[in-house]
Design a protein around this motif. Structure first.
Motif, PDB file in Angstrom:
ATOM      1  N   ASN A  64     -10.803 -25.130 -27.144  1.00 40.43           N
ATOM      2  CA  ASN A  64     -11.407 -23.844 -26.801  1.00 40.43           C
ATOM      3  C   ASN A  64     -10.347 -22.966 -26.164  1.00 40.43           C
ATOM      4  N   ARG A 124     -19.302 -19.388 -23.782  1.00 36.29           N
ATOM      5  CA  ARG A 124     -18.343 -20.486 -23.962  1.00 36.29           C
ATOM      6  C   ARG A 124     -18.723 -21.707 -23.121  1.00 36.29           C
ATOM      7  N   ASP A 138     -12.273 -23.244 -31.432  1.00 35.21           N
ATOM      8  CA  ASP A 138     -12.713 -21.870 -31.186  1.00 35.21           C
ATOM      9  C   ASP A 138     -11.425 -21.110 -30.893  1.00 35.21           C
TER      10      ASP A 138
END
Length: 352
Positions: free
Chosen positions: A36, A44, A96
C-alpha cells in the motif's frame, strides 16, 4: 464414439501437482503481500482491516499468510518496498499503487519471478499484472441518471468538480455531464471543488447557494452530507443529492426529513476481492479473460428497490436503512457497503 478415461489415484495426483502451486500441494498457506503506497485516509485503513479479516474467515480461512507493507507515500519508497518483497519470493503481491506507470519495471520483475501480481484500486498499466478496480464509467452514469429521474428531466443543478487536477475527478464530472446532456431541461448553474472533504464541499455549496436563489439538485463527488448541511444552514429545502457511500452520507440521508440521495460505491473490500482472485489463480482455477477486472459495488439510495437504472439494469441499488447499511454508532468515514458476498465482514470489524 464416446470414450471414458479413468485415472488412477497416483496419476490424478501427479497431474494435480503439475498444475497446482507447491504451497497448495503441501497444504501450506499462500504467502501474499499487500503493498500500500500510503495509509493516510479512512478508506485505506478500512481497506487493510477488511483484507486482514477476509483471510481469517469464510473460504479463505487458513489459506493465506497475509503480510501488509505500507510505503512512505512516495513512488520510490514503494519501489524499494516491492524490491524487498520480491526477494522474499511470495506467491502473490497485491498493489495499491503510487503510480500507474512508474512501478511497471519492478512489477515486471515480480512477474518474471513467477509471482502473481494484482494491482487494485489505483491500478498499474504493466500488462503482466491484473488490474482490479471499480467501474468509474458506470458509477457517475447511474447517479446522474437517478438525479435526472428525480427531477423528471427538468431543473437546475450544482456539480462538484472534485479535486483540481485529479484524473478521477475529471472522469466523475464528465460522467455526470455526459448523462445530463441527454436531458435538455436540466441546467448546470454552478460548479465547485469539493476536494473529497466535508469542509470544502459545504463551503462550495454554500457559496453557490448565496448566488443562486433556486437549485433543484446537487451532484457531489464526496460526502453529500456537507451539501445537505449547507442547504439547511441557508434555510433552503433539501434537494436530491448524489454522493459516495461514506457512513456519514448514508446516516445523514436516512435521518434527514425529506432527503433523497443515491450513493455510489468504491468499496474498501477491493482488497478482499484482490486476495480471493490471487488465491483462485494460485489454485489453478481459470484465469480472467481480461487483465482489467471491474468490480461493481452496490449503490445505496433512499428509494433503493423502487428504482432501476435503464443504463445499467443489473446495477444493485440497496435501500438505505439504519442498522443495515447505515450505522450512526460507527465512524463517519466508514465506506459502505462493507462486505463482499462471499464472506461476512461486520461493521465492527471494518471500523476496527
Amino acid at each position: 464414439m464416446k470414450r471414458t478415461v479413468i485415472l488412477s489415484a497416483v496419476a490424478a495426483t501427479a497431474m494435480a501437482l503439475a498444475v497446482t502451486p507447491q504451497a497448495f500441494a503441501e497444504g501450506k498457506p499462500y504467502k501474499i503481500y499487500l503493498s500500500n503506497n500510503f495509509v493516510g485516509n479512512d478508506w485505506r485503513q478500512q481497506m487493510e482491516r477488511v483484507a486482514e479479516v477476509s483471510v481469517k474467515k469464510g473460504p479463505l480461512a487458513g489459506r493465506v499468510d497475509l503480510k501488509i507493507e505500507n510505503a512512505e507515500g512516495t513512488v520510490q519508497a514503494q519501489i524499494n518496498s516491492l524490491n524487498n518483497i520480491i526477494r522474499s519470493k511470495p506467491d502473490a503481491i497485491l498493489i495499491d499503487a503510487a503510480s500507474a506507470e512508474a512501478l511497471n519495471p519492478t512489477i515486471k520483475k515480480a512477474c518474471d519471478a513467477g509471482i502473481v501480481v494484482i494491482s487494485f484500486d489505483q491500478v498499474v498499466s504493466e500488462k503482466c499484472a491484473y488490474a482490479l478496480e471499480s467501474d468509474w464509467t458506470r458509477i457517475p452514469a447511474v447517479m446522474a441518471e437517478w438525479m435526472a429521474k428525480q427531477l423528471n428531466g427538468k431543473g437546475k443543478v450544482f456539480v462538484d468538480r472534485g479535486l483540481a487536477g485529479a484524473p478521477i475527478s475529471a472522469q466523475l464530472e464528465n460522467g455526470y455531464l455526459e448523462v445530463l446532456k441527454k436531458y435538455p431541461g436540466i441546467e448546470v448553474i454552478g460548479t465547485y471543488n469539493g476536494e473529497y472533504a466535508l469542509g470544502p464541499e459545504q463551503a462550495g455549496v454554500a457559496s453557490l447557494l448565496a448566488a443562486h436563489p433556486e437549485v433543484d439538485g446537487i451532484l457531489t463527488q464526496g460526502y453529500g452530507s456537507g451539501a445537505i448541511k449547507a442547504l439547511q444552514d441557508a434555510g433552503r429545502k433539501v434537494v436530491p443529492v448524489t454522493a459516495f457511500s461514506y457512513n456519514v452520507a448514508a446516516t445523514t440521508c436516512a435521518q434527514t426529513e425529506g432527503a433523497a440521495c443515491i450513493l455510489g460505491s468504491n468499496p474498501a473490500y477491493l482488497s478482499s476481492e484482490a486476495i480471493k482472485l490471487a488465491v483462485d489463480i494460485l489454485d489453478g482455477k481459470p484465469k480472467p479473460a481480461d487483465r482489467h477486472i471491474l468490480v461493481n459495488g452496490d449503490f445505496l439510495a433512499t428509494n433503493g428497490g423502487a428504482w432501476t437504472s435503464e443504463l445499467y439494469p443489473k446495477a444493485v441499488i440497496q435501500k438505505i436503512e439504519i442498522g443495515k447499511n447505515a450505522f450512526p454508532d460507527r465512524p463517519p468515514g466508514l465506506t459502505l457497503p462493507i462486505t463482499p458476498d462471499w464472506v461476512e465482514i461486520t461493521a465492527e470489524e471494518a471500523a476496527g
